[in-house]
Design a protein around this motif. Structure first.
Motif, PDB file in Angstrom:
ATOM      1  N   UNK A   1      65.532 -67.908 -19.238  1.00 42.20           N
ATOM      2  CA  UNK A   1      64.713 -67.184 -20.070  1.00 42.20           C
ATOM      3  C   UNK A   1      65.080 -67.474 -21.372  1.00 42.20           C
ATOM      4  N   UNK A   2      64.140 -68.515 -21.796  1.00 37.90           N
ATOM      5  CA  UNK A   2      64.478 -68.842 -23.215  1.00 37.90           C
ATOM      6  C   UNK A   2      64.067 -68.153 -24.444  1.00 37.90           C
ATOM      7  N   UNK A   3      63.314 -67.169 -23.990  1.00 40.28           N
ATOM      8  CA  UNK A   3      62.665 -66.223 -25.046  1.00 40.28           C
ATOM      9  C   UNK A   3      63.737 -65.353 -25.384  1.00 40.28           C
ATOM     10  N   UNK A   4      64.874 -64.964 -24.466  1.00 41.35           N
ATOM     11  CA  UNK A   4      65.988 -64.380 -25.077  1.00 41.35           C
ATOM     12  C   UNK A   4      66.975 -65.065 -25.799  1.00 41.35           C
ATOM     13  N   UNK A   5      67.256 -66.250 -25.138  1.00 42.64           N
ATOM     14  CA  UNK A   5      68.442 -67.279 -25.832  1.00 42.64           C
ATOM     15  C   UNK A   5      67.794 -68.413 -25.518  1.00 42.64           C
ATOM     16  N   UNK A   6      67.702 -69.662 -26.477  1.00 42.65           N
ATOM     17  CA  UNK A   6      67.137 -71.071 -26.175  1.00 42.65           C
ATOM     18  C   UNK A   6      67.959 -71.838 -25.329  1.00 42.65           C
ATOM     19  N   UNK A   7      69.543 -71.354 -25.326  1.00 42.54           N
ATOM     20  CA  UNK A   7      70.364 -72.091 -24.741  1.00 42.54           C
ATOM     21  C   UNK A   7      70.013 -72.028 -22.882  1.00 42.54           C
ATOM     22  N   UNK A   8      69.335 -70.840 -22.531  1.00 40.22           N
ATOM     23  CA  UNK A   8      69.014 -70.602 -21.120  1.00 40.22           C
ATOM     24  C   UNK A   8      67.931 -71.401 -20.741  1.00 40.22           C
ATOM     25  N   UNK A   9      66.731 -71.623 -21.780  1.00 42.16           N
ATOM     26  CA  UNK A   9      65.903 -72.534 -21.392  1.00 42.16           C
ATOM     27  C   UNK A   9      66.272 -74.011 -21.552  1.00 42.16           C
ATOM     28  N   UNK A  10      66.945 -74.357 -22.445  1.00 39.53           N
ATOM     29  CA  UNK A  10      67.399 -75.626 -22.739  1.00 39.53           C
ATOM     30  C   UNK A  10      68.431 -76.329 -21.598  1.00 39.53           C
ATOM     31  N   UNK A  11      69.349 -75.605 -20.977  1.00 45.66           N
ATOM     32  CA  UNK A  11      70.223 -75.977 -19.872  1.00 45.66           C
ATOM     33  C   UNK A  11      69.925 -75.284 -18.694  1.00 45.66           C
ATOM     34  N   UNK A  12      69.464 -74.062 -18.639  1.00 45.48           N
ATOM     35  CA  UNK A  12      69.210 -73.365 -17.259  1.00 45.48           C
ATOM     36  C   UNK A  12      67.856 -74.191 -16.719  1.00 45.48           C
ATOM     37  N   UNK A  13      67.059 -74.549 -17.414  1.00 43.92           N
ATOM     38  CA  UNK A  13      65.851 -75.142 -16.750  1.00 43.92           C
ATOM     39  C   UNK A  13      66.139 -76.350 -16.003  1.00 43.92           C
ATOM     40  N   UNK A  14      66.807 -77.446 -16.562  1.00 50.45           N
ATOM     41  CA  UNK A  14      67.121 -78.598 -15.633  1.00 50.45           C
ATOM     42  C   UNK A  14      68.085 -78.318 -14.509  1.00 50.45           C
ATOM     43  N   UNK A  15      68.856 -77.464 -14.513  1.00 56.22           N
ATOM     44  CA  UNK A  15      69.780 -77.005 -13.654  1.00 56.22           C
ATOM     45  C   UNK A  15      68.939 -76.357 -12.447  1.00 56.22           C
ATOM     46  N   UNK A  16      68.058 -75.442 -12.910  1.00 59.47           N
ATOM     47  CA  UNK A  16      67.104 -74.930 -11.902  1.00 59.47           C
ATOM     48  C   UNK A  16      66.442 -75.999 -10.925  1.00 59.47           C
ATOM     49  N   UNK A  17      65.947 -77.005 -11.945  1.00 55.32           N
ATOM     50  CA  UNK A  17      64.996 -77.890 -11.186  1.00 55.32           C
ATOM     51  C   UNK A  17      65.618 -78.840 -10.167  1.00 55.32           C
ATOM     52  N   UNK A  18      67.188 -79.040 -10.518  1.00 55.68           N
ATOM     53  CA  UNK A  18      67.842 -79.944  -9.807  1.00 55.68           C
ATOM     54  C   UNK A  18      68.086 -79.242  -8.253  1.00 55.68           C
ATOM     55  N   UNK A  19      68.704 -77.894  -8.486  1.00 55.99           N
ATOM     56  CA  UNK A  19      68.872 -77.141  -7.385  1.00 55.99           C
ATOM     57  C   UNK A  19      67.941 -77.040  -6.477  1.00 55.99           C
ATOM     58  N   UNK A  20      66.700 -76.605  -7.222  1.00 54.15           N
ATOM     59  CA  UNK A  20      65.349 -76.415  -6.421  1.00 54.15           C
ATOM     60  C   UNK A  20      64.831 -77.656  -5.639  1.00 54.15           C
ATOM     61  N   UNK A  21      64.983 -78.871  -6.337  1.00 54.17           N
ATOM     62  CA  UNK A  21      64.274 -80.096  -5.712  1.00 54.17           C
ATOM     63  C   UNK A  21      65.294 -80.688  -4.728  1.00 54.17           C
ATOM     64  N   UNK A  22      66.650 -80.808  -5.064  1.00 53.76           N
ATOM     65  CA  UNK A  22      67.508 -81.554  -4.023  1.00 53.76           C
ATOM     66  C   UNK A  22      68.417 -80.571  -3.218  1.00 53.76           C
ATOM     67  N   UNK A  23      68.662 -79.276  -3.361  1.00 51.07           N
ATOM     68  CA  UNK A  23      69.555 -78.483  -2.485  1.00 51.07           C
ATOM     69  C   UNK A  23      68.645 -77.650  -1.543  1.00 51.07           C
ATOM     70  N   UNK A  24      67.765 -76.951  -2.188  1.00 56.50           N
ATOM     71  CA  UNK A  24      67.088 -75.770  -1.258  1.00 56.50           C
ATOM     72  C   UNK A  24      66.179 -76.598   0.012  1.00 56.50           C
TER      73      UNK A  24
ATOM     74  N   UNK B   1      72.745 -61.578 -18.644  1.00 53.44           N
ATOM     75  CA  UNK B   1      73.936 -61.622 -19.574  1.00 53.44           C
ATOM     76  C   UNK B   1      74.648 -63.087 -19.560  1.00 53.44           C
ATOM     77  N   UNK B   2      75.275 -63.164 -20.671  1.00 53.84           N
ATOM     78  CA  UNK B   2      76.314 -64.221 -21.037  1.00 53.84           C
ATOM     79  C   UNK B   2      75.288 -65.598 -21.188  1.00 53.84           C
ATOM     80  N   UNK B   3      74.351 -65.584 -22.328  1.00 50.34           N
ATOM     81  CA  UNK B   3      73.838 -66.705 -22.497  1.00 50.34           C
ATOM     82  C   UNK B   3      74.635 -67.848 -23.071  1.00 50.34           C
ATOM     83  N   UNK B   4      75.868 -67.467 -23.772  1.00 51.14           N
ATOM     84  CA  UNK B   4      76.730 -68.174 -24.125  1.00 51.14           C
ATOM     85  C   UNK B   4      77.470 -69.081 -23.201  1.00 51.14           C
ATOM     86  N   UNK B   5      77.065 -68.859 -21.830  1.00 52.84           N
ATOM     87  CA  UNK B   5      77.840 -69.516 -20.778  1.00 52.84           C
ATOM     88  C   UNK B   5      76.558 -70.322 -20.007  1.00 52.84           C
TER      89      UNK B   5
END
Length: 345
Positions: free
Chosen positions: A159-182, A198-202
């Motif tokens: 959810x990058x619109x709430x915090x940039x970090x979630x888009x910058x780091x969450x999106x590549x992680x999501x794509x990897x999990x979705x493509x390789x593990x699911x 909650x916890x976009x600093x993480x």
């Protein structure tokens, strides 16, 4: 010392709160929040910063959410997920509802519905009214219920619109999990993009359901261990935000038990209790707490049961950033350790 660490970040990275947090060694444990209920609904992207207030489909539910969470004090976590080309169905909306089944438990019980879009809000309203014992017509939605209790759901905040970090780091992680593990999980694992929980600093941060564990600062090299639940649990220690079936200090103690017992610990039925805690003023965080974690075997006869008692104490502070941006608000965050852990029964 912490400011010097921030200064060592590349200038292009200084705007991401999660890099400040990670560089300064902020421990994410105890930040998972406590949940008794999760209510998750498919809503197409893009998601605005204030999606719950602005989206025409769900803003009608805001007053009911507020009544449940604020007035009745129920630990409910509402989330949105993006429809998926393989999982979702045009013209239909998916609703996932998880709830704490008993006092001692290891994972949340699940109900899933896939229903026509016009029925989604009436269904969610019925679920919410059920929580506060108001009349509801939940039974009429049984025809849309799905038998998916065997499916594990990994929820990654993008959810990058709430915090940039979630888009910058969450999106590549999501794509990897979705493509390789699911795809390799034979229908037993789905991976979703979610709104902020909650916890976009993480960031990248992930919710693992039905277990209810939260993770943060995730790195690609630990995904195998997290998804397949193998290898040394010690390698995952610094990524664990905690189990949402417990409160903050209980989560900190629970991680230490997990470190000692390994992966089997996650399957034990558990409940926590704060036995004693430092008295502090409103808005302040205690420096210490005494907690008790009761556990039982998941076998029907609960033949193995016992308890741990732990003392959790402040071990220091680090500087963290509360949100991303050119001018970040920095804050000193207390760090905790378990100074005593004893098996008492």
């Amino acid at each position: 010392m912490q400011t010097q660490q921030i200064d060592r970040l590349p200038l292009t990275d200084c705007r991401f709160c999660s890099l400040v947090s990670k560089t300064n060694g902020e421990d994410p444990i105890g930040t998972a929040g406590t949940c008794d209920h999760w209510l998750i609904m498919e809503i197409p992207q893009p998601w605005s910063q204030n999606i719950f207030q602005e989206n025409a489909t769900i803003k009608a539910l805001i007053s009911l959410f507020q009544e449940i969470i604020v007035k009745h004090g129920i630990n409910l976590r509402p989330m949105l997920i993006a429809p998926d080309r393989d999982y979702s169905h045009p013209g239909f909306t998916r609703v996932l509802y998880y709830y704490r089944p008993t006092k001692l438990f290891s994972q949340f019980e699940k109900q899933e519905f896939v229903l026509p879009k016009k029925e989604a809000i009436p269904l969610v309203t019925a679920i919410l009214k059920q929580l506060i014992q108001q009349p509801n017509d939940l039974s009429k939605f049984q025809q849309y219920q799905q038998q998916t209790s065997h499916i594990r759901e990994l929820m990654v905040c993008t959810h990058a619109q709430v915090d940039l970090a979630c888009g910058r780091f969450g999106t590549p992680l999501y794509r990897r999990l979705r493509k390789e593990y699911a795809p390799a999980a034979n229908g037993k694992l789905r991976v979703w993009q979610t709104t902020h929980f909650g916890g976009h600093q993480f960031a990248p941060t992930l919710a693992d359901l039905p277990q209810g564990c939260l993770w943060g600062h995730l790195e690609p090299e630990v995904l195998d261990s997290l998804v397949k639940r193998n290898g040394s649990v010690v390698d995952l220690r610094k990524f664990y935000r905690g189990w949402t079936g417990l409160t903050k200090f209980e989560q900190i103690a629970e991680r230490e038990i997990w470190m000692q017992l390994g992966w089997t610990w996650l399957d034990y039925l558990k409940a926590g209790k704060v036995v004693a805690i430092e008295e502090v003023g409103q808005g302040q965080e205690a420096d210490w707490a005494e907690v008790r974690i009761d556990y039982a075997d998941a076998a029907p006869d609960e033949s193995l049961s016992g308890a741990y008692e732990a003392r959790v104490e402040v071990s220091g502070e680090v500087i963290s950033a509360l949100s991303s941006g050119k001018e970040m608000e920095l804050k000193a965050v207390k760090q905790y350790r378990v100074s005593r852990l004893v098996k008492v029964e």
